[in-house]
Design an enzyme around this catalytic site. Structure first.
Site, PDB file in Angstrom:
ATOM      1  N   VAL A  72       5.028  -5.367  -4.450  1.00 18.77           N
ATOM      2  CA  VAL A  72       6.087  -5.219  -3.451  1.00 18.77           C
ATOM      3  C   VAL A  72       6.182  -6.549  -2.688  1.00 18.77           C
ATOM      4  O   VAL A  72       5.160  -7.128  -2.306  1.00 18.77           O
ATOM      5  CB  VAL A  72       5.765  -4.068  -2.478  1.00 18.77           C
ATOM      6  CG1 VAL A  72       6.833  -3.954  -1.397  1.00 18.77           C
ATOM      7  CG2 VAL A  72       5.641  -2.747  -3.243  1.00 18.77           C
ATOM      8  N   LYS A 109       3.769  -9.013  -0.433  1.00 22.53           N
ATOM      9  CA  LYS A 109       3.185  -8.442   0.790  1.00 22.53           C
ATOM     10  C   LYS A 109       1.676  -8.478   0.685  1.00 22.53           C
ATOM     11  O   LYS A 109       1.111  -8.173  -0.375  1.00 22.53           O
ATOM     12  CB  LYS A 109       3.633  -6.989   0.953  1.00 22.53           C
ATOM     13  CG  LYS A 109       5.132  -6.848   1.040  1.00 22.53           C
ATOM     14  CD  LYS A 109       5.549  -6.249   2.343  1.00 22.53           C
ATOM     15  CE  LYS A 109       7.059  -6.098   2.364  1.00 22.53           C
ATOM     16  NZ  LYS A 109       7.570  -5.692   3.654  1.00 22.53           N
ATOM     17  N   SER A 110       1.025  -8.860   1.757  1.00 17.92           N
ATOM     18  CA  SER A 110      -0.439  -8.926   1.767  1.00 17.92           C
ATOM     19  C   SER A 110      -0.926  -8.818   3.203  1.00 17.92           C
ATOM     20  O   SER A 110      -0.289  -9.355   4.128  1.00 17.92           O
ATOM     21  CB  SER A 110      -0.900 -10.269   1.179  1.00 17.92           C
ATOM     22  OG  SER A 110      -2.257 -10.482   1.469  1.00 17.92           O
ATOM     23  N   HIS A 132       0.839  -1.208   0.000  1.00 24.73           N
ATOM     24  CA  HIS A 132       0.000   0.000   0.000  1.00 24.73           C
ATOM     25  C   HIS A 132       0.875   1.260   0.000  1.00 24.73           C
ATOM     26  O   HIS A 132       0.570   2.238  -0.673  1.00 24.73           O
ATOM     27  CB  HIS A 132      -0.888   0.040   1.249  1.00 24.73           C
ATOM     28  CG  HIS A 132      -1.819  -1.129   1.403  1.00 24.73           C
ATOM     29  ND1 HIS A 132      -1.692  -2.053   2.402  1.00 24.73           N
ATOM     30  CD2 HIS A 132      -2.906  -1.507   0.688  1.00 24.73           C
ATOM     31  CE1 HIS A 132      -2.648  -2.957   2.310  1.00 24.73           C
ATOM     32  NE2 HIS A 132      -3.407  -2.665   1.277  1.00 24.73           N
TER      33      HIS A 132
HETATM   34  P1  AMP Z   1      -6.167  -4.325  -0.486  1.00 20.93           P
HETATM   35  O1  AMP Z   1      -6.086  -3.493   0.731  1.00 20.93           O
HETATM   36  O2  AMP Z   1      -5.621  -5.709  -0.319  1.00 20.93           O
HETATM   37  O3  AMP Z   1      -7.520  -4.275  -1.150  1.00 20.93           O
HETATM   38  O4  AMP Z   1      -5.178  -3.649  -1.538  1.00 20.93           O
HETATM   39  C1  AMP Z   1      -5.306  -2.299  -1.887  1.00 20.93           C
HETATM   40  C2  AMP Z   1      -4.410  -2.007  -3.045  1.00 20.93           C
HETATM   41  O5  AMP Z   1      -3.066  -2.319  -2.702  1.00 20.93           O
HETATM   42  C3  AMP Z   1      -4.749  -2.866  -4.281  1.00 20.93           C
HETATM   43  O6  AMP Z   1      -4.635  -2.066  -5.446  1.00 20.93           O
HETATM   44  C4  AMP Z   1      -3.698  -3.925  -4.237  1.00 20.93           C
HETATM   45  O7  AMP Z   1      -3.396  -4.472  -5.511  1.00 20.93           O
HETATM   46  C5  AMP Z   1      -2.521  -3.159  -3.689  1.00 20.93           C
HETATM   47  N1  AMP Z   1      -1.550  -4.090  -3.111  1.00 20.93           N
HETATM   48  C6  AMP Z   1      -1.785  -5.048  -2.184  1.00 20.93           C
HETATM   49  N2  AMP Z   1      -0.656  -5.749  -1.930  1.00 20.93           N
HETATM   50  C7  AMP Z   1       0.309  -5.218  -2.740  1.00 20.93           C
HETATM   51  C8  AMP Z   1       1.690  -5.505  -2.949  1.00 20.93           C
HETATM   52  N3  AMP Z   1       2.306  -6.476  -2.289  1.00 20.93           N
HETATM   53  N4  AMP Z   1       2.356  -4.758  -3.847  1.00 20.93           N
HETATM   54  C9  AMP Z   1       1.743  -3.755  -4.535  1.00 20.93           C
HETATM   55  N5  AMP Z   1       0.443  -3.435  -4.369  1.00 20.93           N
HETATM   56  C10 AMP Z   1      -0.263  -4.152  -3.485  1.00 20.93           C
END
Ligand code: AMP
Length: 282
Positions: A176, A184-185, A37
């Protein structure tokens, strides 16, 4: 930094900023912010006058057996991170604020959706497209930043922006990763210690596929079966899918060429992880 929880106040803020003719960069998230993020926020910060992020765990994009209830949430932590990255506004509406009653209209995604996560999570992308339609109308961004970690989401939103004529530019940002390659998640916190050790093998399997392609392998079945065996040998996860398509069209190819995506989803005990790489073949 302001935290805004109502649509009315958000629209007032945006109206005021539009009068000042400032550019607005927008990063939609479900919170529990991590370096992925932050990368999106930094890109938005570098290219816009104002940066708005949304933090909203959108019930519409979760299936009945999915992890909506246990999705990690920590607004206080997110506020500190966002403030230190120069975010101007966090838009953090309640579910009732976004969905006060039954929706009379929802957005149905018809293309790029019958494969990958769209196939194993029916209705997921309709939920994503519906909430983004609302958020785009509320925030009126000039640029929207989304991660390639969710490459199918990028492909679907590209269609949404084009078909519904949203006056904004969608900017994909590279995935990332942790030092060991794991993407990353927010969901990584649900991995057990053993699963966390195994999880980098998902990315390693994508690199294995890339290596085969670079060596000239073009047999899709052989590449996928190598990846499957690699993941099964090195992890206890259950493979949901490993697939290869054109990108961003997400179409099956008779012959692997041009820009392709290799994508996978693997279920661990409490977290379903996804990852992908996009490669251009000559
Ligand atoms: P989320 O909070 O999981 O819905 O993600 C919000 C945004 O962050 C989305 O556009 C995701 O694709 C992006 N995102 C989540 N994890 C990553 C990562 N490891 N690298 C780049 N963008 C990410």
């Amino acid at each position: 930094m302001r935290v805004i929880t109502t649509i009315k106040e958000m629209k007032e803020f945006i109206r005021e900023k539009k009068q000042q003719q400032v550019s607005i960069g927008f990063v939609p998230t479900m919170g529990y912010l991590h370096d992925g993020h932050i990368q999106l926020i930094r890109s938005a910060r570098a290219e816009n006058d104002i940066v708005v992020i949304s933090i909203f765990v959108n019930p519409l994009q979760f299936g009945p057996d999915e992890d909506f209830d246990i999705y990690p949430r920590d607004l206080e932590r997110d506020k500190k991170i966002a403030a230190s990255e120069g975010v101007d506004v966090i838009f953090h509406p309640s579910t009732e604020e976004m969905y006060p009653g039954k929706l009379s209209v929802k957005v149905i995604v018809q293309e790029r959706v019958n494969v990958l996560c769209g196939e194993s999570r029916p209705g997921h992308f309709d939920g994503v497209a519906t909430v983004l339609t609302k958020l785009f109308n509320i925030v009126e961004p000039d640029r929207v930043y989304m991660g390639m970690k969710d490459a199918q989401q990028v492909a679907v939103v590209e269609g949404l922006v084009a078909d519904f004529n949203f006056p904004l530019e969608l900017i994909p940002v590279d995935t990332v990763r942790e030092e060991d390659g794991l993407a990353k998640s927010s969901r990584n916190v649900h991995l057990s210690e053993k699963e966390r050790q195994q999880a980098p093998y998902l990315y390693k399997s994508l690199l294995e596929a890339k290596k085969l392609l670079m060596e000239g392998e073009r047999d899709e079945k052989r590449i996928i079966s190598h990846m499957k065996q690699f993941i099964e040998e090195n992890t206890d996860g259950n493979i949901d899918y490993i697939e290869i398509y054109s990108f961003p069209g997400l179409e099956k190819m008779d012959k692997l060429e041009g820009k392709i995506i290799i994508a996978l989803a693997v279920k661990f005990s409490k977290a379903r992880l996804i990852d992908n790489i996009v490669i251009t073949l000559s």
